[in-house]
Design a protein around this motif. Structure first.
Motif, PDB file in Angstrom:
ATOM      1  N   LYS A 106       0.843  -1.209   0.000  1.00 24.60           N
ATOM      2  CA  LYS A 106       0.000   0.000   0.000  1.00 24.60           C
ATOM      3  C   LYS A 106       0.874   1.254   0.000  1.00 24.60           C
ATOM      4  CE  LYS A 106      -4.148  -1.915   1.938  1.00 24.60           C
ATOM      5  NZ  LYS A 106      -5.179  -1.787   0.949  1.00 24.60           N
ATOM      6  N   LYS A 107       1.942   1.224   0.792  1.00 22.37           N
ATOM      7  CA  LYS A 107       2.855   2.361   0.825  1.00 22.37           C
ATOM      8  C   LYS A 107       3.586   2.508  -0.514  1.00 22.37           C
ATOM      9  CE  LYS A 107       6.470   4.620   3.353  1.00 22.37           C
ATOM     10  NZ  LYS A 107       7.434   4.643   4.380  1.00 22.37           N
ATOM     11  N   VAL A 108       3.966   1.378  -1.107  1.00 23.17           N
ATOM     12  CA  VAL A 108       4.621   1.414  -2.415  1.00 23.17           C
ATOM     13  C   VAL A 108       3.686   2.043  -3.443  1.00 23.17           C
ATOM     14  CG1 VAL A 108       5.512  -0.008  -4.314  1.00 23.17           C
ATOM     15  CG2 VAL A 108       6.148  -0.526  -1.961  1.00 23.17           C
ATOM     16  N   GLU A 109       2.425   1.625  -3.440  1.00 28.42           N
ATOM     17  CA  GLU A 109       1.455   2.161  -4.392  1.00 28.42           C
ATOM     18  C   GLU A 109       1.250   3.663  -4.175  1.00 28.42           C
ATOM     19  OE1 GLU A 109      -3.158   1.417  -5.861  1.00 28.42           O
ATOM     20  OE2 GLU A 109      -2.330   0.235  -4.207  1.00 28.42           O
ATOM     21  N   LYS A 110       1.169   4.080  -2.914  1.00 27.99           N
ATOM     22  CA  LYS A 110       1.001   5.500  -2.595  1.00 27.99           C
ATOM     23  C   LYS A 110       2.200   6.313  -3.089  1.00 27.99           C
ATOM     24  CE  LYS A 110       1.578   7.289   1.498  1.00 27.99           C
ATOM     25  NZ  LYS A 110       1.500   7.603   2.919  1.00 27.99           N
ATOM     26  N   VAL A 112       4.321   5.508  -5.493  1.00 32.48           N
ATOM     27  CA  VAL A 112       4.350   5.492  -6.963  1.00 32.48           C
ATOM     28  C   VAL A 112       3.351   6.501  -7.515  1.00 32.48           C
ATOM     29  CG1 VAL A 112       3.779   4.087  -8.985  1.00 32.48           C
ATOM     30  CG2 VAL A 112       5.241   3.154  -7.203  1.00 32.48           C
ATOM     31  N   ASN A 113       2.156   6.558  -6.947  1.00 31.09           N
ATOM     32  CA  ASN A 113       1.164   7.538  -7.408  1.00 31.09           C
ATOM     33  C   ASN A 113       1.641   8.964  -7.164  1.00 31.09           C
ATOM     34  OD1 ASN A 113      -0.619   5.626  -8.377  1.00 31.09           O
ATOM     35  ND2 ASN A 113      -1.696   5.442  -6.416  1.00 31.09           N
ATOM     36  N   LYS A 114       2.295   9.187  -6.020  1.00 37.59           N
ATOM     37  CA  LYS A 114       2.843  10.514  -5.720  1.00 37.59           C
ATOM     38  C   LYS A 114       3.921  10.893  -6.743  1.00 37.59           C
ATOM     39  CE  LYS A 114       4.955  12.949  -1.816  1.00 37.59           C
ATOM     40  NZ  LYS A 114       5.475  12.768  -0.457  1.00 37.59           N
ATOM     41  N   ALA A 115       4.772   9.944  -7.078  1.00 38.46           N
ATOM     42  CA  ALA A 115       5.827  10.197  -8.072  1.00 38.46           C
ATOM     43  C   ALA A 115       5.227  10.463  -9.455  1.00 38.46           C
ATOM     44  CB  ALA A 115       6.781   9.012  -8.131  1.00 38.46           C
ATOM     45  N   LYS A 116       4.153   9.740  -9.807  1.00 38.57           N
ATOM     46  CA  LYS A 116       3.499   9.967 -11.095  1.00 38.57           C
ATOM     47  C   LYS A 116       2.941  11.380 -11.196  1.00 38.57           C
ATOM     48  CE  LYS A 116       0.813   6.170 -11.554  1.00 38.57           C
ATOM     49  NZ  LYS A 116      -0.194   5.298 -12.152  1.00 38.57           N
ATOM     50  N   LYS A 117       2.303  11.855 -10.132  1.00 41.45           N
ATOM     51  CA  LYS A 117       1.757  13.218 -10.121  1.00 41.45           C
ATOM     52  C   LYS A 117       2.865  14.246 -10.272  1.00 41.45           C
ATOM     53  CE  LYS A 117      -2.326  12.208  -7.346  1.00 41.45           C
ATOM     54  NZ  LYS A 117      -2.989  12.370  -6.041  1.00 41.45           N
ATOM     55  N   CYS A 118       3.969  14.036  -9.570  1.00 46.02           N
ATOM     56  CA  CYS A 118       5.104  14.954  -9.646  1.00 46.02           C
ATOM     57  C   CYS A 118       5.683  14.980 -11.060  1.00 46.02           C
ATOM     58  CB  CYS A 118       6.158  14.542  -8.636  1.00 46.02           C
ATOM     59  SG  CYS A 118       7.584  15.636  -8.585  1.00 46.02           S
ATOM     60  N   LEU A 119       5.805  13.808 -11.686  1.00 44.56           N
ATOM     61  CA  LEU A 119       6.335  13.743 -13.051  1.00 44.56           C
ATOM     62  C   LEU A 119       5.406  14.412 -14.054  1.00 44.56           C
ATOM     63  CD1 LEU A 119       7.872  10.164 -13.224  1.00 44.56           C
ATOM     64  CD2 LEU A 119       9.072  12.341 -13.355  1.00 44.56           C
ATOM     65  N   LYS A 120       4.100  14.252 -13.864  1.00 42.07           N
ATOM     66  CA  LYS A 120       3.146  14.891 -14.772  1.00 42.07           C
ATOM     67  C   LYS A 120       3.254  16.408 -14.696  1.00 42.07           C
ATOM     68  CE  LYS A 120      -0.382  11.334 -15.222  1.00 42.07           C
ATOM     69  NZ  LYS A 120      -1.768  10.947 -14.957  1.00 42.07           N
ATOM     70  N   LYS A 121       3.413  16.934 -13.488  1.00 39.67           N
ATOM     71  CA  LYS A 121       3.563  18.382 -13.334  1.00 39.67           C
ATOM     72  C   LYS A 121       4.820  18.875 -14.020  1.00 39.67           C
ATOM     73  CE  LYS A 121       1.105  18.923  -8.958  1.00 39.67           C
ATOM     74  NZ  LYS A 121       1.251  19.225  -7.532  1.00 39.67           N
ATOM     75  N   LYS A 122       5.928  18.157 -13.844  1.00 38.52           N
ATOM     76  CA  LYS A 122       7.195  18.574 -14.447  1.00 38.52           C
ATOM     77  C   LYS A 122       7.214  18.362 -15.951  1.00 38.52           C
ATOM     78  CE  LYS A 122      10.058  18.151 -10.385  1.00 38.52           C
ATOM     79  NZ  LYS A 122      11.245  17.566  -9.779  1.00 38.52           N
ATOM     80  N   ALA A 123       6.483  17.352 -16.432  1.00 34.91           N
ATOM     81  CA  ALA A 123       6.456  17.083 -17.867  1.00 34.91           C
ATOM     82  C   ALA A 123       5.724  18.181 -18.622  1.00 34.91           C
ATOM     83  CB  ALA A 123       5.804  15.733 -18.141  1.00 34.91           C
ATOM     84  N   ASN A 124       4.744  18.791 -17.992  1.00 38.91           N
ATOM     85  CA  ASN A 124       4.010  19.872 -18.648  1.00 38.91           C
ATOM     86  C   ASN A 124       4.854  21.130 -18.807  1.00 38.91           C
ATOM     87  OD1 ASN A 124       1.740  18.290 -18.913  1.00 38.91           O
ATOM     88  ND2 ASN A 124       0.857  18.965 -16.972  1.00 38.91           N
ATOM     89  N   LYS A 125       5.874  21.269 -17.981  1.00 41.72           N
ATOM     90  CA  LYS A 125       6.763  22.429 -18.043  1.00 41.72           C
ATOM     91  C   LYS A 125       8.086  22.000 -18.652  1.00 41.72           C
ATOM     92  CE  LYS A 125       4.775  24.238 -13.803  1.00 41.72           C
ATOM     93  NZ  LYS A 125       5.036  24.568 -12.412  1.00 41.72           N
TER      94      LYS A 125
END
Length: 161
Positions: A106-110, A112-125
């Motif tokens: 559960k912690k791993v999944e949390k 990974v989802n946090k890292a995905k959100k961070c990457l999406k924000k940085k990918a847009n810029k």
């Protein structure tokens, strides 16, 4: 070596004021760099697009051979990387199943989802350097379409072999 320039409105003996002004040319560096390619700055003015130097058959062969080499290496390195990642995951699962390692999934999944959100924000810029590189690569492909198509064909053949 510095050259002495007379003050405005004064003329040195034996020097024509008009010829002194005409000897300098003002250049806009941004315009100059926009119209002169990077290979001209590095290799001189005799180097330019490959289309100007070699025949179509030579360009296709050069592109095909380099593409095949790149595709073959990409295939080999990709297989090694996939084997390493898959093997590591398999060992982790075996260790988890045997009781050597306890994984909080559960912690791993949390995380990974946090890292995905961070990457999406940085990918847009996207950084301006990336956009510049993409523009330069697009221009290269447009100017050297025969070489580029040979490279793509060779790359695909290299992946298949």
């Amino acid at each position: 070596m510095r050259r002495r320039v007379p003050a405005a409105g004064t003329v040195s003996p034996g020097v024509d004021a008009e010829s002194d002004e005409d000897s300098f040319e003002v250049m806009d560096l941004t315009d100059y760099t926009r119209h002169h390619q990077w290979w001209s700055r590095v290799f001189g003015n005799n180097s330019g697009p490959i289309a100007e130097k070699y025949s179509v058959a030579t360009q296709i062969v050069m592109g095909g051979v380099t593409g095949w080499c790149a595709g073959y290496l990409f295939q080999r390195v990709g297989k090694i990387a996939a084997t390493a990642v898959g093997g590591g995951f398999l060992l982790l699962q075996i260790a988890n199943h045997s009781g050597y390692v306890q994984v909080d999934w559960k912690k791993v999944e949390k995380d990974v989802n946090k890292a995905k959100k961070c990457l999406k924000k940085k990918a847009n810029k996207a950084a301006p350097e990336i956009n510049t590189f993409i523009d330069e690569a697009t221009e290269f492909v447009k100017r050297n379409i025969v070489l580029s198509s040979g490279f793509v064909g060779g790359f695909l053949l290299g992946l298949a072999s």
